[in-house]
Design an enzyme around this catalytic site. Structure first.
Site, PDB file in Angstrom:
ATOM      1  N   SER A 183     -24.437  23.406 -22.607  1.00 40.05           N
ATOM      2  CA  SER A 183     -25.107  22.358 -21.829  1.00 40.05           C
ATOM      3  C   SER A 183     -24.589  20.953 -22.106  1.00 40.05           C
ATOM      4  O   SER A 183     -24.852  20.051 -21.330  1.00 40.05           O
ATOM      5  CB  SER A 183     -26.606  22.412 -22.088  1.00 40.05           C
ATOM      6  OG  SER A 183     -26.873  22.117 -23.444  1.00 40.05           O
ATOM      7  N   HIS A 211     -28.221  27.945 -17.954  1.00 42.00           N
ATOM      8  CA  HIS A 211     -27.563  26.882 -17.181  1.00 42.00           C
ATOM      9  C   HIS A 211     -26.560  27.433 -16.173  1.00 42.00           C
ATOM     10  O   HIS A 211     -25.932  26.660 -15.448  1.00 42.00           O
ATOM     11  CB  HIS A 211     -26.822  25.911 -18.113  1.00 42.00           C
ATOM     12  CG  HIS A 211     -27.710  24.893 -18.758  1.00 42.00           C
ATOM     13  ND1 HIS A 211     -28.223  23.795 -18.082  1.00 42.00           N
ATOM     14  CD2 HIS A 211     -28.187  24.795 -20.014  1.00 42.00           C
ATOM     15  CE1 HIS A 211     -28.955  23.078 -18.903  1.00 42.00           C
ATOM     16  NE2 HIS A 211     -28.957  23.659 -20.084  1.00 42.00           N
ATOM     17  N   LYS A 242     -34.922  26.167 -14.602  1.00 38.13           N
ATOM     18  CA  LYS A 242     -33.771  25.323 -14.224  1.00 38.13           C
ATOM     19  C   LYS A 242     -33.434  25.565 -12.743  1.00 38.13           C
ATOM     20  O   LYS A 242     -34.248  25.237 -11.889  1.00 38.13           O
ATOM     21  CB  LYS A 242     -32.615  25.580 -15.180  1.00 38.13           C
ATOM     22  CG  LYS A 242     -32.960  25.049 -16.581  1.00 38.13           C
ATOM     23  CD  LYS A 242     -31.852  25.161 -17.600  1.00 38.13           C
ATOM     24  CE  LYS A 242     -32.253  24.439 -18.875  1.00 38.13           C
ATOM     25  NZ  LYS A 242     -32.354  25.326 -20.047  1.00 38.13           N
TER      26      LYS A 242
END
Ligand SMILES: *Cc1c(COP(=O)(O)O)cnc(C)c1O
Length: 396
Positions: A183, A211, A242
């Site tokens: 990230s 992610h 997310k």
């Protein structure tokens, strides 16, 4: 008693403040989106949410959540195995398995819990976990809770991974654990090479897709799509917080027996509440949106390329990225904070990261792109970066 403890806490908090590491929460008074309003009424363009596909305020998800709340109530008031499993939970687990091409899925309250409860039920002191040095805190904690022998390899360093795998031949079973996208830099783990080494050294593989799911791969199906390894990786974990709607919830998906044993033994699953039916329903809708066409994924990829290419052309030092994360390197910690503050004055919402979140001397501003960004918002973002960059001497 509290007086002594209070003094201790106050002095610890002071240390944090003096080191410049105290985290102040900035308050938003609108729904999460690419354009938000912060307390005080200022409108800013948001470049620091994990809202990769812009679903956090999506009308279809909101409606799906409302409908399911009307039909199935507010909360479950139970863990899954007592009386906390509704049809909605089973449907979401099936939808996640279908999305990733896996055999079965188990839901958690968060991916932090999925990772925290993953290793301990599966492995013993006879086994080995080989972990990328930059893995997320929740993987690190999960590994700590397990008695398996720990090995660590430098981020993305396949020679080092091979060395660790050789050492780990001393153990019974081996598992390689890695983030899909790291990230802070936005790099994708080299899963093709990891998989090859796993074959060669008889290891299992676990990838955290937090992610990468919804982001990486032509149709956003994650790292296994990118490397053509759909269905080949034993364990994937991920979040609904997310790209997948930005709410809460986590999951582990993979081989049937692994998921089955987690349902029997994984502590954050057994001893923590079920996610609300409305959240599960919105999760199902998210996966439906992502598989019905590629509009959001295409837009995210186009926006990322647009932003990164313009930032590079402007002369910024950008970490090579294969995700929707664009790390603008400034190196100096103080500069990263000044830069972020100046951008906020310009109506651009970003966060500057510095040691210990990133290595010493590697301070940066992390920009996160979203399918929700308009070209106008991206242009404004780049223009503000250039203006502040010139003012602070980063650009000539
Ligand atoms: C965000 C993140 C998590 C935590 O996800 P939650 O569902 O918010 O707990 C876990 N792993 C990685 C790699 C993440 O980026």
């Amino acid at each position: 008693m509290y007086q002594d403890f209070q003094k201790y806490l106050q002095s610890t908090l002071n240390d944090i403040r003096e080191a410049g590491l105290y985290k102040n929460e900035r308050v938003i008074i609108t729904p999460q989106s690419s354009g938000i309003q912060v307390e005080g009424g200022k409108d800013v363009i948001n470049f620091c949410a994990n809202n990769y596909l812009g679903l956090a305020d999506n009308k279809e998800l909101i409606q799906a959540a409302k409908d399911r709340m009307d039909a199935r109530g507010y909360g479950m008031a139970s863990v899954r195995f007592i009386c906390g499993t509704q049809d909605t939970h089973k449907q979401l687990e099936k939808a996640i398995s279908d999305f990733f091409g896996t055999e079965d899925t188990i839901l958690y309250a968060a991916c932090f819990d999925a990772n925290g409860g993953l290793f301990e039920p599966l492995l013993t002191a006879e086994d080995a976990i080989i972990s990328d040095a930059l893995n997320h805190a929740s993987i690190i904690d999960g590994v700590r809770l397990c008695k398996a022998v720990r090995y660590r390899y430098a981020n993305d360093d396949m020679a080092d991974l091979e060395k660790q795998l050789q050492a780990a031949q001393a153990q019974r079973f081996r598992i390689i654990a890695t983030d899909g996208v790291f990230s802070m830099d936005g790099n994708v783990c080299p899963l093709d090479k990891i998989y090859e080494l796993a074959q060669k050294y008889n290891a299992l593989v676990m990838v955290d897709e937090s992610h990468s799911a919804g982001v990486v791969g032509v149709t956003g199906h994650g790292v296994t799509e990118q490397y053509n390894l759909r269905g080949k990786i034993e364990i994937l974990t991920g979040t609904l917080g997310k790209a997948f709607g930005g709410s809460v919830g986590g999951f582990t998906t993979g081989k049937k027996e692994i998921i089955d044993l987690l349902r029997q033994r994984s502590r954050p699953y057994l001893f923590s509440n079920s996610i609300p039916p409305m959240i599960a329903a919105a999760g199902i809708k998210t996966l439906e949106i992502l598989t019905r066409d590629n509009t959001l994924q295409d837009r995210l990829h186009a926006n990322t390329e647009y932003f990164v290419s313009r930032m590079k052309a402007a002369g910024f030092d950008i970490k090579p990225t294969q995700s929707a994360i664009c790390a603008v390197m400034l190196y100096d910690a103080r500069l990263s904070q000044e830069f972020a503050a100046a951008l906020q004055e310009e109506g651009i919402y970003v966060t500057g990261f510095y040691y210990p979140v990133v290595p010493q001397g590697q301070a940066r501003i992390r920009v996160q792109l979203s399918a929700a960004h308009t070209t106008e918002q991206l242009d404004k973002g780049v223009a503000a970066f250039i203006k502040v960059g010139k003012k602070l001497g980063v650009l000539k």
